[in-house]
Every structure is written in C-alpha cells, then in structure tokens.
Design a protein around this motif. Structure first.
Motif, short mmCIF file in Angstrom:
data_model
loop_
_atom_site.label_atom_id
_atom_site.label_comp_id
_atom_site.label_asym_id
_atom_site.label_seq_id
_atom_site.Cartn_x
_atom_site.Cartn_y
_atom_site.Cartn_z
N SER A 287 11.87 9.38 -5.93
CA SER A 287 13.42 9.00 -6.10
C SER A 287 13.46 7.86 -6.65
CB SER A 287 14.23 9.49 -4.70
OG SER A 287 15.34 8.98 -4.99
N THR A 288 14.57 7.45 -7.27
CA THR A 288 14.69 6.04 -7.66
C THR A 288 16.08 5.64 -7.79
OG1 THR A 288 14.88 6.56 -10.19
CG2 THR A 288 12.69 5.73 -9.48
N ASP A 289 16.81 6.33 -6.79
CA ASP A 289 18.33 6.22 -6.59
C ASP A 289 18.47 4.72 -5.67
OD1 ASP A 289 20.99 6.32 -5.86
OD2 ASP A 289 20.66 8.09 -4.53
N PRO A 290 19.05 4.05 -6.39
CA PRO A 290 19.30 2.69 -5.90
C PRO A 290 20.03 2.61 -4.44
CG PRO A 290 20.18 2.72 -8.09
CD PRO A 290 19.88 4.16 -7.69
N ASP A 291 20.78 3.72 -4.18
CA ASP A 291 21.65 3.92 -2.80
C ASP A 291 20.38 3.85 -1.94
OD1 ASP A 291 23.71 3.54 -1.54
OD2 ASP A 291 24.16 5.77 -1.64
N LYS A 292 19.60 4.55 -2.14
CA LYS A 292 18.48 4.87 -1.20
C LYS A 292 17.32 3.65 -1.02
CE LYS A 292 19.20 9.24 -0.73
NZ LYS A 292 20.65 9.51 -0.11
N LEU A 293 17.18 2.97 -2.10
CA LEU A 293 16.09 1.91 -2.06
C LEU A 293 16.65 0.45 -1.76
CD1 LEU A 293 14.34 2.61 -5.45
CD2 LEU A 293 13.69 3.30 -3.13
N LEU A 294 18.10 0.21 -1.95
CA LEU A 294 18.59 -0.91 -1.67
C LEU A 294 19.60 -0.85 -0.31
CD1 LEU A 294 19.11 -3.70 -2.88
CD2 LEU A 294 21.21 -2.67 -4.04
N THR A 295 19.04 -1.79 0.46
CA THR A 295 19.92 -1.56 1.78
C THR A 295 21.19 -2.41 1.51
OG1 THR A 295 19.11 -3.76 2.70
CG2 THR A 295 17.74 -1.46 3.16
N PRO A 296 22.36 -2.18 2.22
CA PRO A 296 23.24 -3.09 2.13
C PRO A 296 23.33 -4.58 2.45
CG PRO A 296 23.82 -0.88 3.59
CD PRO A 296 22.39 -1.20 3.34
N SER A 297 22.48 -4.90 3.28
CA SER A 297 22.08 -6.33 3.45
C SER A 297 21.52 -6.78 2.25
CB SER A 297 21.55 -6.55 4.73
OG SER A 297 20.01 -6.05 4.85
N GLU B 161 32.76 -9.84 -10.69
CA GLU B 161 31.69 -10.06 -11.72
C GLU B 161 30.33 -9.85 -11.31
OE1 GLU B 161 34.47 -13.18 -14.66
OE2 GLU B 161 33.26 -14.01 -12.60
N ALA B 162 30.18 -10.42 -10.19
CA ALA B 162 28.58 -10.48 -9.68
C ALA B 162 28.32 -8.84 -9.75
CB ALA B 162 28.57 -11.28 -8.41
N ILE B 163 29.39 -7.98 -8.88
CA ILE B 163 28.99 -6.66 -8.65
C ILE B 163 29.08 -6.01 -9.82
CG2 ILE B 163 30.02 -4.69 -7.76
CD1 ILE B 163 31.45 -6.30 -5.55
N GLU C 238 25.27 3.16 -11.00
CA GLU C 238 26.61 3.78 -11.47
C GLU C 238 27.70 3.27 -10.49
OE1 GLU C 238 26.46 7.95 -11.58
OE2 GLU C 238 24.57 7.74 -12.82
N LEU C 239 28.91 3.31 -10.89
CA LEU C 239 29.85 2.74 -10.01
C LEU C 239 29.97 3.38 -8.67
CD1 LEU C 239 33.06 2.42 -12.81
CD2 LEU C 239 31.69 0.80 -11.47
N GLU C 240 29.90 4.73 -8.81
CA GLU C 240 29.97 5.57 -7.11
C GLU C 240 28.83 4.74 -6.32
OE1 GLU C 240 29.65 7.04 -10.16
OE2 GLU C 240 31.52 7.84 -10.55
N VAL C 241 27.78 4.67 -7.00
CA VAL C 241 26.81 3.84 -6.13
C VAL C 241 27.26 2.54 -5.51
CG1 VAL C 241 24.48 3.25 -5.78
CG2 VAL C 241 24.86 5.38 -6.96
N SER D 290 29.67 2.72 -2.60
CA SER D 290 29.14 2.99 -1.69
C SER D 290 28.27 1.83 -0.92
CB SER D 290 27.77 4.12 -1.76
OG SER D 290 27.25 4.23 -0.61
N LEU D 291 27.68 0.82 -1.67
CA LEU D 291 27.01 -0.18 -1.29
C LEU D 291 28.11 -1.16 -0.68
CD1 LEU D 291 24.30 -0.55 -3.82
CD2 LEU D 291 23.95 -0.21 -1.54
N ILE D 292 29.47 -1.30 -1.42
CA ILE D 292 30.41 -2.24 -1.00
C ILE D 292 30.89 -1.77 0.32
CG2 ILE D 292 32.82 -3.02 -1.48
CD1 ILE D 292 31.97 -2.72 -4.46
N ARG D 293 31.10 -0.40 0.29
CA ARG D 293 31.60 0.14 1.67
C ARG D 293 30.93 -0.22 2.90
NH1 ARG D 293 31.80 5.08 -0.34
NH2 ARG D 293 33.15 5.07 -1.79
#
Length: 84
Positions: free
Chosen positions: A4-14, A33-35, A45-48, A51-54
């Motif tokens: 899986s290369t889903d960024p939501d799974k690979l990238l932690t919120p921190s 702009e940074a986001i 994608e915007l949905e991911v 999720s990361l912002i939340r």
C-alpha cells in the motif's frame, strides 16, 4: 503482493505537521498554500489532506486562525469572546 502506498497510512500526523510547518517557515507561505503544495507534490487527494489536518490539532488551529485573519471564515464575535 503489492504494498500500500496510501499517504494517510505512511505519513503520521506529526510528520505531516512538521512538513507543513517547514514549508510555511522556509517559503514564507500561508498554511493553506503549504497544505495544497504538499498535496500537489505528493499526489495526496483532498480527502486524505482533510484527514491529516483533523489529526494534527496544531495545524488545524493555525489554519483556522489564518482563515479568520484572511476573512475566509467567520471568527468569534466580541460577545462570544467575552463569555469564554
């Protein structure tokens, strides 16, 4: 088996927060702009991004404060502030 290369799974919120903070500091751009730049660079994608912002309270509050300053969203009224 594909990995899986889903960024939501690979990238932690921190990690996301640190990356966004780095872009804001280094490039002198707004949090929004940074986001968006992060999403474009990494094909996120915007949905991911949502999720990361939340999941990143510091980024979420800074983005909200920035949006209020830029009058993109309504801020608390003086009456609301007085009762907090």
């Amino acid at each position: 088996m594909t990995q899986s290369t889903d960024p939501d799974k690979l990238l932690t919120p921190s990690m996301f927060a640190a990356t966004i903070e780095g872009l804001v500091q280094r490039d002198g751009i707004l949090y929004l702009e940074a986001i968006m730049e992060f999403g474009d660079r990494h094909g996120v994608e915007l949905e991911v991004l949502q999720s990361l912002i939340r999941k990143s309270p510091a980024i979420k509050s800074k983005l909200q404060a920035e949006s209020v300053r830029m009058k993109r969203i309504a801020g608390p009224s003086a009456a609301e502030i007085a009762f907090v």
